[in-house]
Design a protein around this motif. Structure first.
Motif, PDB file in Angstrom:
ATOM      1  N   ASN A 192      34.106   2.297  34.216  1.00 44.44           N
ATOM      2  CA  ASN A 192      33.844   1.461  33.045  1.00 44.44           C
ATOM      3  C   ASN A 192      34.379   2.151  31.798  1.00 44.44           C
ATOM      4  OD1 ASN A 192      31.631   3.171  31.892  1.00 44.44           O
ATOM      5  ND2 ASN A 192      30.555   2.545  33.763  1.00 44.44           N
ATOM      6  N   TYR A 233      40.580   3.041  30.735  1.00 40.92           N
ATOM      7  CA  TYR A 233      39.925   2.136  31.674  1.00 40.92           C
ATOM      8  C   TYR A 233      40.810   0.911  31.844  1.00 40.92           C
ATOM      9  CZ  TYR A 233      36.822  -1.467  33.476  1.00 40.92           C
ATOM     10  OH  TYR A 233      36.282  -2.480  34.228  1.00 40.92           O
ATOM     11  N   SER A 282      33.464  -1.882  23.913  1.00 39.37           N
ATOM     12  CA  SER A 282      34.467  -2.902  24.195  1.00 39.37           C
ATOM     13  C   SER A 282      34.548  -3.915  23.056  1.00 39.37           C
ATOM     14  CB  SER A 282      34.135  -3.612  25.504  1.00 39.37           C
ATOM     15  OG  SER A 282      35.090  -4.601  25.792  1.00 39.37           O
ATOM     16  N   ALA A 342      40.823  -2.780  33.337  1.00 42.20           N
ATOM     17  CA  ALA A 342      40.045  -3.883  33.891  1.00 42.20           C
ATOM     18  C   ALA A 342      40.949  -4.825  34.679  1.00 42.20           C
ATOM     19  CB  ALA A 342      39.357  -4.650  32.770  1.00 42.20           C
ATOM     20  N   ASN A 360      39.862  -2.734  38.537  1.00 37.62           N
ATOM     21  CA  ASN A 360      38.770  -2.124  37.768  1.00 37.62           C
ATOM     22  C   ASN A 360      38.663  -0.619  38.049  1.00 37.62           C
ATOM     23  OD1 ASN A 360      38.127  -4.686  36.783  1.00 37.62           O
ATOM     24  ND2 ASN A 360      36.691  -5.073  38.443  1.00 37.62           N
ATOM     25  N   ALA A 404      29.216   0.587  27.253  1.00 39.04           N
ATOM     26  CA  ALA A 404      30.600   0.148  27.458  1.00 39.04           C
ATOM     27  C   ALA A 404      30.851  -1.192  26.776  1.00 39.04           C
ATOM     28  CB  ALA A 404      30.909   0.048  28.953  1.00 39.04           C
ATOM     29  N   ASN A 405      29.897  -2.110  26.872  1.00 41.70           N
ATOM     30  CA  ASN A 405      30.042  -3.418  26.220  1.00 41.70           C
ATOM     31  C   ASN A 405      30.086  -3.270  24.701  1.00 41.70           C
ATOM     32  OD1 ASN A 405      30.054  -4.734  28.671  1.00 41.70           O
ATOM     33  ND2 ASN A 405      27.848  -5.154  28.643  1.00 41.70           N
ATOM     34  N   ASN A 407      26.794   0.448  31.207  1.00 35.71           N
ATOM     35  CA  ASN A 407      27.387  -0.864  30.918  1.00 35.71           C
ATOM     36  C   ASN A 407      27.024  -1.346  29.520  1.00 35.71           C
ATOM     37  OD1 ASN A 407      28.703  -1.123  33.389  1.00 35.71           O
ATOM     38  ND2 ASN A 407      26.909  -2.008  34.382  1.00 35.71           N
TER      39      ASN A 407
END
Length: 374
Positions: A295, A273, A345, A275, A257, A341-342, A338
């Protein structure tokens, strides 16, 4: 005597195919020179598309072709590249114009030419090129039925249409993501916390304030497997631009990560990024954080400015010491980071899904071309 026919065939056609030279079924000639000053992308008086060996170059005031033709690239990186072009257009001297005989379908020969891998017939050392005579001498299996040719070309055209729609969908998703990121980075679009309240103001931070700055390790590519298996399960990221930097798979990992960037070469400054657990080669810098700053959002924010710090003296470079000094404006709340980022994503997942559909359709088309012509 055994019939000459391709592996895949529509059942209503049974006639044997023939082995012929391309020069027996079409005529070929090089296009004509045109000055760069006579090509434009902006002037409204330039009506006709102008094609070179690598595709569309711009527009001109005159044309030297009218109808439907295949154009073969004669020189350069895309030597042997094939384009199917219709209506009135100008073909430059860097393209070979293919005119079919009356018993041959123009779209069908376009697909045939794509199967023949014409760049293998290029000659010359410094700048290999294709000659009209060499191409005319190439032999291929030829359907003697115009109806069969038409049906094959129509079917393959429908696959191309699907491919084009998928590529357009991917481009629209990428444009949507770009627009959303611009609104987020400029804070025109803000997310709310769980109570529906605004998060705290964004703050400016230096990379070295929020990350440990390091880099990957040298790894012999002979040790890297192209595909993952029971032993080699960890992705290896390098400076290559294809496959999102994925060079293959290895049996151990260095990081988990984290954010990486390309330190050297044409992709210098490209930030991603990563993961999960992964291995990273020495041409990638790595940013590590125990506070949650690794992230997708931070990677995207950094990627929007990182190329401004690349040195283009000699080989392009963005070294660790320069990266450490870069300042970026980020949400002060990890929760907001986050949340954004979600959101990004989710868009990326849609883009990756369409990209996979494009790859699968291209593979399907390659199989069809081989089966229908070989």
């Amino acid at each position: 005597m055994e019939k000459l026919q391709p592996t895949l065939r529509f059942p209503e056609f049974e006639e044997s195919w023939s082995q012929k030279k391309l020069g027996d079924i079409c005529t070929m000639q090089a296009g004509k020179f045109i000055s760069a000053s006579d090509i434009s992308y902006s002037n409204e008086e330039y009506f006709y598309p102008c094609y070179g060996g690598n595709g569309l170059r711009g527009f001109t005031k005159s044309f030297n072709c009218e109808g439907q033709f295949s154009l073969i690239g004669r020189q350069g990186a895309l030597c042997g590249n094939i384009n199917l072009v219709s209506n009135k257009f100008y073909a430059t001297e860097h393209a070979i114009i293919v005119t079919v005989n009356k018993e041959i379908s123009s779209p069908w020969i376009y697909y045939l030419l794509n199967v023949l891998n014409l760049n293998q017939y290029a000659t010359g050392q410094a700048q290999p090129g294709l000659s009209v005579q060499n191409i005319k001498a190439v032999t291929a299996r030829i359907s003697n039925s115009l109806q069969e040719q038409t049906k094959i070309a129509t079917f393959l055209s429908s696959v191309d249409e699907k491919l084009n729609l998928l590529k357009e969908k991917k481009a629209l998703l990428e444009e949507y993501k770009k627009g959303m990121m611009q609104q987020i980075f400029s804070q025109q679009l803000r997310f709310k916390d769980e109570d529906g309240k605004d998060f705290a103001d964004w703050e400016e931070k230096q990379i070295k304030e929020i990350f440990r700055v390091t880099r990957g390790t040298v790894l012999a590519m002979t040790s890297v497997k192209e595909n993952s298996d029971d032993k080699n399960i960890y992705p290896v990221y390098s400076s290559q631009t294809k496959k999102n930097g994925l060079a293959g798979f290895f049996n151990s990992f260095l990081f988990e990560n984290a954010i990486t960037w390309t330190t050297d070469g044409a992709g210098a400054g490209d930030v991603k990024y990563r993961a999960g657990k992964f291995y990273c080669t020495n041409v990638c810098g790595v940013l590590l954080s125990d506070e949650g700053y690794c992230n997708l959002l931070i990677a995207e924010i950094l990627n929007s400015v990182s190329r401004n710090y690349v040195s283009y003296v000699g080989n392009p470079k963005l070294m660790n010491n320069i990266m450490a000094e870069i300042k970026i404006k980020i949400p002060s709340s990890i929760t907001e980071q986050n949340k954004i980022a979600n959101f990004l994503s989710a868009i990326d997942e849609k883009i990756e899904l369409v990209a996979q559909q494009i790859e699968d359709t291209q593979e399907y088309k390659r199989g069809l071309l081989q089966g229908m012509f070989c």
